[in-house]
Design an enzyme around this catalytic site. Structure first.
Site, mmCIF file in Angstrom:
data_model
loop_
_atom_site.group_PDB
_atom_site.id
_atom_site.type_symbol
_atom_site.label_atom_id
_atom_site.label_comp_id
_atom_site.label_asym_id
_atom_site.label_seq_id
_atom_site.Cartn_x
_atom_site.Cartn_y
_atom_site.Cartn_z
ATOM 1 N N CYS A 28 -43.589 -18.704 31.346
ATOM 2 C CA CYS A 28 -44.881 -18.059 31.594
ATOM 3 C C CYS A 28 -46.024 -18.673 30.775
ATOM 4 C CB CYS A 28 -44.767 -16.569 31.310
ATOM 5 S SG CYS A 28 -43.833 -16.195 29.827
ATOM 6 N N THR B 257 -35.062 -5.229 40.585
ATOM 7 C CA THR B 257 -35.433 -4.026 39.825
ATOM 8 C C THR B 257 -36.115 -4.353 38.501
ATOM 9 O OG1 THR B 257 -33.220 -4.102 38.882
ATOM 10 C CG2 THR B 257 -33.551 -2.605 40.743
ATOM 11 N N GLY B 258 -36.197 -5.649 38.139
ATOM 12 C CA GLY B 258 -36.748 -6.034 36.840
ATOM 13 C C GLY B 258 -38.265 -6.073 36.835
ATOM 14 N N ALA B 259 -38.818 -6.394 35.658
ATOM 15 C CA ALA B 259 -40.278 -6.432 35.514
ATOM 16 C C ALA B 259 -40.884 -7.453 36.468
ATOM 17 C CB ALA B 259 -40.637 -6.756 34.055
ATOM 18 N N SER C 120 -27.847 -0.886 39.206
ATOM 19 C CA SER C 120 -28.890 -0.408 40.122
ATOM 20 C C SER C 120 -28.337 0.039 41.465
ATOM 21 C CB SER C 120 -29.928 -1.515 40.342
ATOM 22 O OG SER C 120 -30.534 -1.851 39.123
ATOM 23 N N HIS D 99 -50.367 -12.500 28.716
ATOM 24 C CA HIS D 99 -50.308 -13.396 27.559
ATOM 25 C C HIS D 99 -51.688 -14.010 27.311
ATOM 26 C CE1 HIS D 99 -46.080 -13.019 27.585
ATOM 27 N NE2 HIS D 99 -45.707 -14.207 28.000
HETATM 28 P P1 A2P Z 1 -30.537 -4.277 36.804
HETATM 29 O O1 A2P Z 1 -31.832 -3.534 36.833
HETATM 30 O O2 A2P Z 1 -29.544 -3.735 37.787
HETATM 31 O O3 A2P Z 1 -29.988 -4.459 35.419
HETATM 32 P P2 A2P Z 1 -35.820 -7.693 33.346
HETATM 33 O O4 A2P Z 1 -36.214 -9.148 33.206
HETATM 34 O O5 A2P Z 1 -36.967 -6.794 33.556
HETATM 35 O O6 A2P Z 1 -34.904 -7.262 32.248
HETATM 36 O O7 A2P Z 1 -34.965 -7.610 34.710
HETATM 37 C C1 A2P Z 1 -33.772 -8.337 34.931
HETATM 38 C C2 A2P Z 1 -33.346 -8.186 36.379
HETATM 39 O O8 A2P Z 1 -32.151 -8.956 36.554
HETATM 40 C C3 A2P Z 1 -32.998 -6.773 36.788
HETATM 41 O O9 A2P Z 1 -33.331 -6.585 38.146
HETATM 42 C C4 A2P Z 1 -31.496 -6.731 36.591
HETATM 43 O O10 A2P Z 1 -30.848 -5.760 37.386
HETATM 44 C C5 A2P Z 1 -31.148 -8.106 37.095
HETATM 45 N N1 A2P Z 1 -29.825 -8.539 36.620
HETATM 46 C C6 A2P Z 1 -29.408 -8.673 35.350
HETATM 47 N N2 A2P Z 1 -28.121 -9.085 35.312
HETATM 48 C C7 A2P Z 1 -27.725 -9.224 36.604
HETATM 49 C C8 A2P Z 1 -26.506 -9.600 37.248
HETATM 50 N N3 A2P Z 1 -25.432 -9.949 36.544
HETATM 51 N N4 A2P Z 1 -26.464 -9.613 38.614
HETATM 52 C C9 A2P Z 1 -27.557 -9.278 39.315
HETATM 53 N N5 A2P Z 1 -28.730 -8.892 38.783
HETATM 54 C C10 A2P Z 1 -28.813 -8.865 37.440
#
Ligand code: A2P
Length: 338
Positions: free
Chosen positions: A131, A14-16, A43, A245
């Site tokens: 990156c 779900t992250g960037a 999520s 960047h």
């Molecule tokens: P979530 O969206 O549920 O918080 P970004 O780099 O854009 O901040 O994204 C970080 C990604 O890592 C997101 O998909 C986030 O999920 C996920 N994430 C962060 N902490 C955990 C965790 N403890 N377990 C699984 N996924 C994680």
């Protein structure tokens, strides 16, 4: 394990970077058997589109990763440390986008255009570099291979995406508030982001004066380019750009070459598009790098401050989320299944 048509897991979907990993697998027609998406409890219940279907986002567990042949991690160092070894134990090859394993001696740190041969030495984990290190390495390597680089000086102009989806939202929200004349209190980054720039948000080492990002880039570039003693000076700055960047690079070469020769070397190198139009004053820009797999390279000229004539200056821009992260990871995965 079937690396022919592997089952793939994305951790941090779900992250960037995670959403770009999904898009890269789809756009590059990655020959996977199945795709599972993982994120945190936050999520639970979400789904994300892949090849026309909504795939559920699952809460990450060690057991969930048991069936994966390739696990693409982009969920930060703590999650990588917590879950990547278990995934490897279950038989997966992990490509990790965090800094958790990058400098481990037994972990290849790979930019395919530079050191794809290192992939074969993996023992379950392959690290995707920082990156800035990736984007700089794509531009530096052809010159290093052809002529030899004896020193690098770099200044970065880094986008919000490097600090994740929340920082991109903060840039949008801070800019909206600024234009509306509303007060805005930053919560993701420490400083006002609209119409401002600031030193990279990683901690500064009081002894060296370098921040964490600068230290990572120096160490990682040396490892990727197999140049353990290469002198590199760098200043990393966060600028109010969403996702690409830019880097001003000055390179001292082993011998003088004309800028035109450097342009030819760079133009022939994989992963580079030359944008070097003096008449139109058109050079690499983050808005044109965004959404592109190639690193844009231009402003190739002699650095007049070096009386020996061996130094060249150039300006590069690359999409932090694509070549700087998701695309590089998928390119590594593509080489695993070759
Ligand atoms: P979530 O969206 O549920 O918080 P970004 O780099 O854009 O901040 O994204 C970080 C990604 O890592 C997101 O998909 C986030 O999920 C996920 N994430 C962060 N902490 C955990 C965790 N403890 N377990 C699984 N996924 C994680």
């Amino acid at each position: 394990m079937s690396l022919n048509h592997p089952s793939v897991a994305i951790v941090g979907a779900t992250g960037a970077v995670g959403t770009e990993l999904i898009a890269c697998l789809e756009q590059r027609d990655f020959p996977l058997r199945s795709l599972r998406l993982y994120a945190s409890q936050r999520s639970a219940g979400r789904s994300l589109m892949f090849r026309g279907d909504g795939l559920p986002v699952e809460v990450l567990t060690e057991d969930g990763l048991a069936g994966a042949d390739i696990a693409l991690f982009s969920a930060g160092s703590a999650t990588a440390r917590g879950f990547a070894p278990a995934a490897v134990g279950h038989g997966a090859v992990v490509v990790d986008n965090s800094s958790a394993f990058r400098m481990d001696a037994g972990v290849p740190l790979v930019v395919p255009e530079v050191n794809e041969g290192a992939i074969a030495s993996h023992r379950g984990i392959i690290a995707n570099p920082n990156c800035v290190a990736i984007i700089a390495a794509v531009a530096l390597w052809p010159l290093h291979r052809a002529v030899g680089i004896s020193r690098v000086i770099a200044a970065t102009y880094q986008a919000a995406s490097g600090a994740g989806a929340a920082a991109m939202a903060e840039l949008r929200n801070a800019t909206g508030a600024y234009l509306a004349g509303r007060a805005f209190a930053p919560t993701v980054l420490r400083h006002p982001y609209a119409f401002n720039l600031f030193s990279h948000d990683t901690a500064v080492d009081r002894d060296t004066g370098a921040n964490g990002e600068e230290t990572k880039v120096v160490q990682e570039l040396r490892k990727i380019m197999q140049a353990p003693n290469l002198p590199i000076g760098i200043t990393c700055i966060r600028v109010p750009v969403l996702r690409a960047h830019s880097i001003a690079l000055t390179v001292e070469l082993a011998r003088p070459i004309p800028p035109a020769a450097a342009r030819e070397i760079l133009a022939a190198a994989p992963g580079i598009r030359i944008v070097d139009d003096a008449e139109g004053n058109h050079y690499p820009m983050p808005n044109e790098a965004s959404g592109q797999g190639d690193v844009l390279v231009g402003r190739i000229r002699r650095d007049g401050s070096d009386p020996s004539g061996r130094s060249l200056a150039l300006f590069v821009a690359g999409d932090q989320l694509l070549k700087g992260a998701a695309l590089n990871a998928v390119q590594i995965a593509e080489r695993l299944i070759m």
